[in-house]
Design a protein around this motif. Structure first.
Motif, PDB file in Angstrom:
ATOM      1  N   PHE A 186       4.599   3.115   3.831  1.00 31.47           N
ATOM      2  CA  PHE A 186       5.554   2.017   3.878  1.00 31.47           C
ATOM      3  C   PHE A 186       5.441   1.196   5.157  1.00 31.47           C
ATOM      4  N   PHE A 187       4.800   1.747   6.182  1.00 25.35           N
ATOM      5  CA  PHE A 187       4.711   1.050   7.458  1.00 25.35           C
ATOM      6  C   PHE A 187       3.278   0.617   7.788  1.00 25.35           C
ATOM      7  N   ASN A 188       2.380   0.742   6.828  1.00 26.52           N
ATOM      8  CA  ASN A 188       1.023   0.221   7.019  1.00 26.52           C
ATOM      9  C   ASN A 188       1.023  -1.295   6.820  1.00 26.52           C
ATOM     10  N   SER A 189       0.330  -2.008   7.690  1.00 26.50           N
ATOM     11  CA  SER A 189       0.206  -3.454   7.538  1.00 26.50           C
ATOM     12  C   SER A 189      -0.561  -3.775   6.252  1.00 26.50           C
ATOM     13  N   PRO A 190      -0.416  -4.996   5.740  1.00 31.34           N
ATOM     14  CA  PRO A 190      -1.164  -5.363   4.531  1.00 31.34           C
ATOM     15  C   PRO A 190      -2.672  -5.171   4.685  1.00 31.34           C
ATOM     16  N   GLU A 232       9.762   0.364  -2.995  1.00 27.73           N
ATOM     17  CA  GLU A 232      10.494   1.628  -3.096  1.00 27.73           C
ATOM     18  C   GLU A 232       9.741   2.637  -3.959  1.00 27.73           C
ATOM     19  N   LYS A 233       8.459   2.394  -4.179  1.00 30.35           N
ATOM     20  CA  LYS A 233       7.689   3.312  -5.024  1.00 30.35           C
ATOM     21  C   LYS A 233       7.678   4.718  -4.423  1.00 30.35           C
ATOM     22  N   ASP A 234       7.558   5.713  -5.284  1.00 28.57           N
ATOM     23  CA  ASP A 234       7.480   7.106  -4.862  1.00 28.57           C
ATOM     24  C   ASP A 234       6.091   7.377  -4.304  1.00 28.57           C
ATOM     25  N   THR A 235       6.000   7.715  -3.038  1.00 26.95           N
ATOM     26  CA  THR A 235       4.687   7.898  -2.418  1.00 26.95           C
ATOM     27  C   THR A 235       3.943   9.109  -2.970  1.00 26.95           C
ATOM     28  N   GLN A 236       4.659  10.060  -3.551  1.00 23.80           N
ATOM     29  CA  GLN A 236       3.978  11.240  -4.055  1.00 23.80           C
ATOM     30  C   GLN A 236       3.444  11.037  -5.477  1.00 23.80           C
ATOM     31  N   ALA A 241      -0.826   2.608  -6.327  1.00 26.71           N
ATOM     32  CA  ALA A 241      -0.062   1.419  -6.710  1.00 26.71           C
ATOM     33  C   ALA A 241       0.764   0.915  -5.535  1.00 26.71           C
ATOM     34  N   LEU A 242       1.317   1.836  -4.759  1.00 22.39           N
ATOM     35  CA  LEU A 242       2.082   1.445  -3.579  1.00 22.39           C
ATOM     36  C   LEU A 242       1.193   0.705  -2.588  1.00 22.39           C
ATOM     37  N   ARG A 243       0.002   1.225  -2.333  1.00 24.47           N
ATOM     38  CA  ARG A 243      -0.886   0.584  -1.361  1.00 24.47           C
ATOM     39  C   ARG A 243      -1.327  -0.791  -1.837  1.00 24.47           C
ATOM     40  N   ALA A 244      -1.514  -0.947  -3.143  1.00 22.76           N
ATOM     41  CA  ALA A 244      -1.872  -2.264  -3.673  1.00 22.76           C
ATOM     42  C   ALA A 244      -0.729  -3.253  -3.453  1.00 22.76           C
ATOM     43  N   GLU A 245       0.492  -2.784  -3.638  1.00 21.45           N
ATOM     44  CA  GLU A 245       1.647  -3.652  -3.409  1.00 21.45           C
ATOM     45  C   GLU A 245       1.769  -3.996  -1.927  1.00 21.45           C
TER      46      GLU A 245
END
Length: 294
Positions: A186-190, A232-236, A241-245
């Motif tokens: 959640f805190f990685n830059s784009p 708010e995706k579930d990281t587990q 998909a979260l990283r793509a967003e």
């Protein structure tokens, strides 16, 4: 997990010191240790972790952090924090002891402001956080794992915690066992999220100060609003998909989630969350911008 008496004896010469578990997540457990002479320390134990947000070879991270903290101390960047380190006596991980620092985690401090809005208080906290990061950047260091739990706030200042992913000015000084794949998603830059998607797990990613400024502002955003800036995706369950967003870099509309209107504060935070790294201010510039709101 409990603290073996032998570890307490090795670390403090006090096998029955009082220990209080503070946090236990993603392969890292942290205790406050109260010695019989009244002094307090932090004891961190790192063990193997299967959580996808954890790090490969996490059982060695306390040893890695110890090496980096000693380097930071020699450079005069972070002094007086490191105490001692070693292998877990039961061979299940490693441990590190640190001076106990005053203050409360940044998300806790900001949560109090959400309950009782205070423009100046928010600016003071944010300026202190930016200043702590700027002190690292000014000496050529990057923290590598920016998130709410890694800032302690109190008396108008901020302490940075958890330097296991820190990167020194000279890459040759970095512990060779660490492959840097970014921080808590959640805190990685784009740009860092995009690079992680496009590279193999064995490839270390380059962490720039501009990328870390994004992470700093994402942390302040999350502390102030109580939600992450992008997803708010579930990281587990949906990490790719979260990283793509995250890589698309489209932040939430603050109008629907702000705890109270504070336009000048919001503008500063969103400047640091620019998709274009070249348009982000430095951490020191952010510090001064927040200080002007105090």
């Amino acid at each position: 997990m409990t603290v073996p008496p032998q570890l307490l004896a090795d670390a403090f010469g006090d096998h029955d010191a009082q220990t209080t578990l503070v946090v236990d997540r993603r392969g890292t457990a942290l205790w406050r240790v109260d010695l019989h002479d009244g002094t307090q320390y932090a004891l961190k134990i790192t063990t193997a972790c299967t959580d996808p947000q954890g790090h490969v070879d996490s059982e060695h991270l306390a040893l890695v952090e110890a090496q980096l903290l000693q380097h930071l101390d020699r450079d005069g960047v972070i002094t007086g924090l490191y105490h001692r380190h070693g292998q877990h006596p039961e061979r299940v991980g490693s441990w590190l002891t640190l001076s106990w620092l005053p203050g409360e985690e940044a998300d806790t401090a900001f949560a109090k402001l959400r309950a009782d809005p205070d423009d100046r208080g928010a600016a003071v906290h944010a300026a202190a956080m930016a200043g702590a990061v700027a002190d690292l950047h000014d000496r050529g260091w990057r923290h590598g794992d920016m998130q709410e739990a890694h800032f302690l706030l109190g008396d108008g200042r901020a302490y940075l915690l958890d330097f296991a992913m820190a990167q020194p000015p000279d890459p040759a000084d970095a512990p060779p066992v660490v492959i840097y794949r970014g921080q808590y998603d959640f805190f990685n830059s784009p740009e860092l999220a995009a690079r992680r998607l496009a590279t193999k797990p064995s490839e270390s990613l380059e962490l720039t100060t501009a990328s870390e400024v994004w992470s700093l502002c994402a942390t302040i955003f999350a502390c102030w609003t109580g939600v992450y800036p992008i997803s708010e995706k579930d990281t587990q369950l949906s990490t790719p998909a979260l990283r793509a967003e995250l890589a698309r870099g489209r932040c939430r509309d603050l109008a629907s989630i702000r705890p109270w209107p504070f336009p000048a504060f919001e503008d500063i935070v969103m400047t640091g969350l620019s998709i274009d790294p070249a348009k982000r201010p430095t951490a020191r510039q952010l510090q001064h911008m927040f200080e002007e709101l105090m």
